[in-house]
Write an enzyme that holds these catalytic residues in place. Sequence first.
Site, short mmCIF file in Angstrom:
data_model
loop_
_atom_site.label_atom_id
_atom_site.label_comp_id
_atom_site.label_asym_id
_atom_site.label_seq_id
_atom_site.Cartn_x
_atom_site.Cartn_y
_atom_site.Cartn_z
N ALA A 123 0.86 -1.17 0.00
CA ALA A 123 0.00 0.00 0.00
C ALA A 123 0.91 1.24 0.00
CB ALA A 123 -0.88 -0.01 1.23
N GLY A 153 0.54 -5.08 0.87
CA GLY A 153 -0.65 -5.15 0.02
C GLY A 153 -0.36 -5.78 -1.34
N GLU A 178 4.70 -5.10 7.07
CA GLU A 178 3.96 -4.01 7.73
C GLU A 178 4.42 -3.79 9.17
OE1 GLU A 178 2.57 -6.47 5.95
OE2 GLU A 178 0.91 -5.72 4.72
N GLU A 211 -0.53 -9.38 -0.77
CA GLU A 211 -1.94 -9.70 -0.51
C GLU A 211 -2.76 -9.69 -1.81
OE1 GLU A 211 -1.81 -6.57 2.56
OE2 GLU A 211 -2.87 -7.98 3.85
C1 HXC Z 1 5.08 4.38 -1.21
C2 HXC Z 1 7.00 3.42 -2.01
C3 HXC Z 1 6.64 2.19 -1.44
C4 HXC Z 1 5.40 2.10 -0.75
C5 HXC Z 1 8.54 1.95 -2.41
N1 HXC Z 1 8.18 3.24 -2.59
N2 HXC Z 1 7.61 1.30 -1.71
N3 HXC Z 1 6.22 4.50 -1.88
N4 HXC Z 1 4.65 3.22 -0.67
N5 HXC Z 1 4.93 0.97 -0.24
C6 HXC Z 1 8.91 4.28 -3.28
C7 HXC Z 1 10.10 4.77 -2.47
O1 HXC Z 1 9.70 5.71 -1.52
C8 HXC Z 1 10.95 5.38 -3.57
O2 HXC Z 1 10.42 6.63 -3.93
C9 HXC Z 1 10.70 4.44 -4.75
O3 HXC Z 1 9.48 3.77 -4.47
C10 HXC Z 1 11.78 3.40 -4.89
O4 HXC Z 1 11.91 2.73 -3.66
P1 HXC Z 1 13.32 2.54 -2.93
O5 HXC Z 1 13.03 2.28 -1.51
O6 HXC Z 1 14.24 3.66 -3.24
O7 HXC Z 1 13.85 1.22 -3.66
P2 HXC Z 1 14.81 0.09 -3.08
O8 HXC Z 1 15.93 0.72 -2.28
O9 HXC Z 1 15.15 -0.79 -4.23
O10 HXC Z 1 13.90 -0.73 -2.02
C11 HXC Z 1 12.81 -1.45 -2.48
C12 HXC Z 1 11.89 -1.86 -1.29
C13 HXC Z 1 11.57 -0.62 -0.43
C14 HXC Z 1 12.65 -2.89 -0.42
C15 HXC Z 1 10.67 -2.52 -1.86
O11 HXC Z 1 11.06 0.39 -1.29
C16 HXC Z 1 10.54 -0.87 0.63
O12 HXC Z 1 10.85 -1.43 1.68
N6 HXC Z 1 9.31 -0.42 0.39
C17 HXC Z 1 8.24 -0.51 1.38
C18 HXC Z 1 7.72 -1.92 1.50
C19 HXC Z 1 6.62 -2.01 2.55
O13 HXC Z 1 6.85 -1.70 3.73
N7 HXC Z 1 5.43 -2.42 2.12
C20 HXC Z 1 4.28 -2.53 3.02
C21 HXC Z 1 3.48 -1.27 2.94
S1 HXC Z 1 2.14 -1.25 4.06
P3 HXC Z 1 11.31 7.97 -3.84
O14 HXC Z 1 10.33 9.05 -4.17
O15 HXC Z 1 11.87 8.02 -2.48
O16 HXC Z 1 12.35 7.75 -4.90
C22 HXC Z 1 0.99 -2.22 3.32
C23 HXC Z 1 -0.27 -2.37 4.12
C24 HXC Z 1 -1.23 -3.26 3.41
O17 HXC Z 1 1.14 -2.71 2.27
C25 HXC Z 1 -2.54 -3.25 4.07
C26 HXC Z 1 -3.57 -2.53 3.30
C27 HXC Z 1 -4.78 -2.23 4.07
#
Ligand code: HXC
Length: 258
Positions: A65, A109, A132, A112
């Site tokens: 998400a 997400g 998360e 999921e």
């Molecule tokens: C918003 C995101 C994002 C996310 C990545 N980006 N994941 N933006 N939401 N979930 C953005 C980063 O901010 C960055 O933008 C660009 O994408 C590239 O990501 P990087 O982090 O620079 O890439 P990298 O170093 O290769 O790392 C990849 C990654 C990391 C390991 C996937 O991005 C990461 O950990 N992302 C978050 C994963 C996460 O926690 N997902 C769960 C989300 S909560 P900028 O602008 O900085 O360049 C969820 C809840 C679900 O999903 C429930 C729903 C109700």
Amino acid sequence: MAYETIIVEIDDHVATITLNRPDALNALNSHLLQELAQALGELDSNDKVRCIIVTGSAKAFAAGADIKEMSEKSFVDMYLGDFFEPATEAVTRVRKPIIAAVAGYALGGGCELAMMCDFIIAAENAKFGQPEINLGVIAGIGGTQRLTRYVGKSKSMDMHLTGRFMDAEEAERAGLVSRIVPAKQLMDETKKAAEKIAEKSMLASIAAKQAVNRSYETTLTEGLLFERRLFHSLFATEDQKEGMAAFQEKRTAQFRDR
Ligand code: HXC
């Protein structure tokens, strides 16, 4: 229909929805979820389409998400907005088979969403996770329930509590993905699987999908009864006559969804 955050292509009987927010690793924001829900509804009622593929980019199926969109929301915003619900409903309401073609990250997400599809074909570089917990929250669109059903309690707890990622091989061993293919061949192999599905009787495909899904919802006895009723009902179809005649005549069946 033109979309901003997804690309929808129909090739013969197979529709492909490509999540398309490359700058955010296909993070699922409300706009994308709303477009995904709309596209799935349209494709499900498009008679030409017989199988749907959901995919992302080579680097990310979806990294979860959209954290930037969520970060300032309050409990009340989330509770009243419930903005993931329509998309979740839309995916699980689709009657046609949906395959998730996953390369790169399928996190939160994103994982999921892949699990809501009927099965997952993974590229060698696929990485699955429910991280998360690192954000101070938990999965919110089925991760704790679906991942547990796919891989069992121990591995599901491990994933949800540590936030670690699972690579494609571990995911295949654990039963999360149906097969792994070389990254470059992900779409070709997924399309081949989708075309195989598209050749079948849609009546049987829908029945198979409903029956397998029912196994998650009910007891074995009720599930077996549900399956048997569907099995019996398929003998009312021309496609059953055609399929069994074609076998005996040593030819390919021509199903007409009748
Ligand atoms: C918003 C995101 C994002 C996310 C990545 N980006 N994941 N933006 N939401 N979930 C953005 C980063 O901010 C960055 O933008 C660009 O994408 C590239 O990501 P990087 O982090 O620079 O890439 P990298 O170093 O290769 O790392 C990849 C990654 C990391 C390991 C996937 O991005 C990461 O950990 N992302 C978050 C994963 C996460 O926690 N997902 C769960 C989300 S909560 P900028 O602008 O900085 O360049 C969820 C809840 C679900 O999903 C429930 C729903 C109700």
